[in-house]
Design a protein around this motif. Structure first.
Motif, PDB file in Angstrom:
ATOM      1  N   PRO A  33       8.473   5.544   2.423  1.00 23.34           N
ATOM      2  CA  PRO A  33       8.519   6.924   1.903  1.00 23.34           C
ATOM      3  C   PRO A  33       9.941   7.460   1.790  1.00 23.34           C
ATOM      4  N   LEU A  34      10.829   7.044   2.687  1.00 24.43           N
ATOM      5  CA  LEU A  34      12.223   7.483   2.591  1.00 24.43           C
ATOM      6  C   LEU A  34      12.887   6.935   1.330  1.00 24.43           C
ATOM      7  N   ALA A  50       8.020   8.185  15.902  1.00 27.84           N
ATOM      8  CA  ALA A  50       7.095   7.049  16.012  1.00 27.84           C
ATOM      9  C   ALA A  50       6.226   7.121  17.261  1.00 27.84           C
ATOM     10  N   ASP A  51       6.275   8.244  17.982  1.00 27.58           N
ATOM     11  CA  ASP A  51       5.544   8.373  19.250  1.00 27.58           C
ATOM     12  C   ASP A  51       5.993   7.348  20.278  1.00 27.58           C
ATOM     13  N   ASP A 109       1.249   9.064  10.299  1.00 25.39           N
ATOM     14  CA  ASP A 109       0.789   9.492   8.978  1.00 25.39           C
ATOM     15  C   ASP A 109       0.724   8.353   7.977  1.00 25.39           C
ATOM     16  N   TYR A 110       1.278   7.203   8.331  1.00 29.88           N
ATOM     17  CA  TYR A 110       1.400   6.106   7.367  1.00 29.88           C
ATOM     18  C   TYR A 110       0.730   4.814   7.790  1.00 29.88           C
ATOM     19  N   GLU A 129       0.823  -1.211   0.000  1.00 27.80           N
ATOM     20  CA  GLU A 129       0.000   0.000   0.000  1.00 27.80           C
ATOM     21  C   GLU A 129       0.857   1.261   0.000  1.00 27.80           C
ATOM     22  N   LEU A 130       1.889   1.273   0.836  1.00 31.84           N
ATOM     23  CA  LEU A 130       2.738   2.464   0.948  1.00 31.84           C
ATOM     24  C   LEU A 130       3.529   2.731  -0.324  1.00 31.84           C
ATOM     25  N   LEU A 131       3.925   1.693  -1.023  1.00 35.95           N
ATOM     26  CA  LEU A 131       4.625   1.888  -2.290  1.00 35.95           C
ATOM     27  C   LEU A 131       3.746   2.638  -3.289  1.00 35.95           C
TER      28      LEU A 131
END
Length: 337
Positions: free
Chosen positions: A309-310, A263-264, A293-294, A186-188
């Motif tokens: 994302p990096l 990352a909290d 956010d991700y 999904e992130l890609l």
């Protein structure tokens, strides 16, 4: 134009699935060994040592396992080893031929220490010489960032060591670990365009400071040492977030790019203080990658999420500077005598 790194990034989810389908039973057996040793040595170089830092710092906050991280030759020169000591040696290497890591493995074997090698090459020296090899199924990677290698190595270390950790929520962590391939897919798809725009905005910068706390320091190290410097040919420096208040606070000023990974985690209290100071006091160019956010996932798994994302950021940063993000100038050519 698509570079080789693009295709290797896209293969990360399947590499993870294949690795766990093939190696899970093997890793569970190694976990049983790890439960009973006094010390666990994690050895790697470059991107591989960043995975060692992340799992070490993840477990430091929840487990009593004693974990020590070394680069290869630092382990070779370690004078504290004892013959037949009750320890476990785990090396990480994409090629299985990294000279300093291989030298460390051979020293551990000489000392009759149980040895594990996590490598992507089934016919490599490390796989052949380790007592317990773990083979990551990402196929040979040619792009220097080693995207599939990083994600599979990190997952194997989490699987082996969280299962041995005694942490009361270890099963929850491992259950969430099994969902990572789907999240990465999904992130890609969803993080490419934002990071392409960000890379275009920052393409002319020459130095980046990369900060993270806890598990994210390892990722900050990878981001600086192997992603920005090797992949995008940019100067970069990795730091623990808490170190912002020391030397960096004197060098960070208006216009200086700082990348924060948040990352909290409990330790990210200091990350947030540094972010606030960077944005509001120094007016530095503050780039923030926040786990929230991700993905909604345990923050101890943050590196698996934030690395995607990096990767896009570095991929396009390199592209906008006319570089192939998978090529190198000297790595593979220079040999130390």
């Amino acid at each position: 134009m698509k570079y080789q790194m693009y295709y290797e990034m896209m293969e990360q989810p399947e590499a993870l699935r294949k690795t766990f389908a093939s190696e899970l039973d093997n890793m569970n057996n190694i976990s049983k060994l790890a439960e009973s040793v006094d010390t666990i040595y994690l050895i790697g170089c470059g991107s591989s040592i960043s995975t060692c830092y992340s799992i070490r710092d993840a477990l430091a906050s929840v487990s009593h396992l004693r974990i020590e991280v070394f680069t290869g030759y630092e382990f070779v020169y370690n004078k504290k080893l004892n013959k037949g000591e009750n320890s476990l040696f785990i090396s990480t290497s994409q090629s299985g031929e990294t000279a300093d890591t291989l030298a460390a493995l051979r020293k551990a074997n000489e000392f009759n220490i149980d040895t594990v090698s996590i490598s992507n090459e089934p016919d490599s020296s490390m796989v052949k010489e380790a007592k317990y090899p773990v083979i990551t199924l990402g196929n040979t990677e040619t792009a220097i960032l080693g995207t599939k290698t990083y994600i599979t190595q990190l997952a194997c270390l989490y699987q082996i060591l969280f299962a041995a950790s005694g942490y009361e929520k270890a099963n929850e962590i491992l259950e969430e670990l099994s969902t990572i391939p789907n999240l990465i897919e999904e992130l890609l798809e969803t993080t490419e365009e934002d990071n392409k725009r960000l890379a275009k905005e920052f393409k002319d910068e020459e130095i980046f400071y990369c900060l993270g706390s806890g598990v994210n320091f390892g990722l900050a190290y990878k981001l600086a040492m192997t992603m920005l410097m090797e992949g995008a040919i940019k100067h970069a420096c990795p730091l623990y977030s808490a170190e912002f208040r020391h030397g960096l606070i004197e060098r960070a000023e208006e216009g200086v790019p700082l990348i924060f990974l948040d990352a909290d985690l409990e330790s990210d209290k200091l990350t947030k203080i540094a972010i606030n100071f960077s944005k509001n006091k120094l007016e530095a160019k503050t780039i923030i990658y926040s786990l929230k956010d991700y993905a909604n996932i345990n923050p101890l798994l943050a590196p698996f999420i934030l690395v995607i994302p990096l990767e896009w950021f570095v991929y396009y940063l390199s592209h906008f500077n006319g570089e192939d993000p998978g090529s190198t100038r000297h790595i593979g050519k220079v040999r130390y005598e």
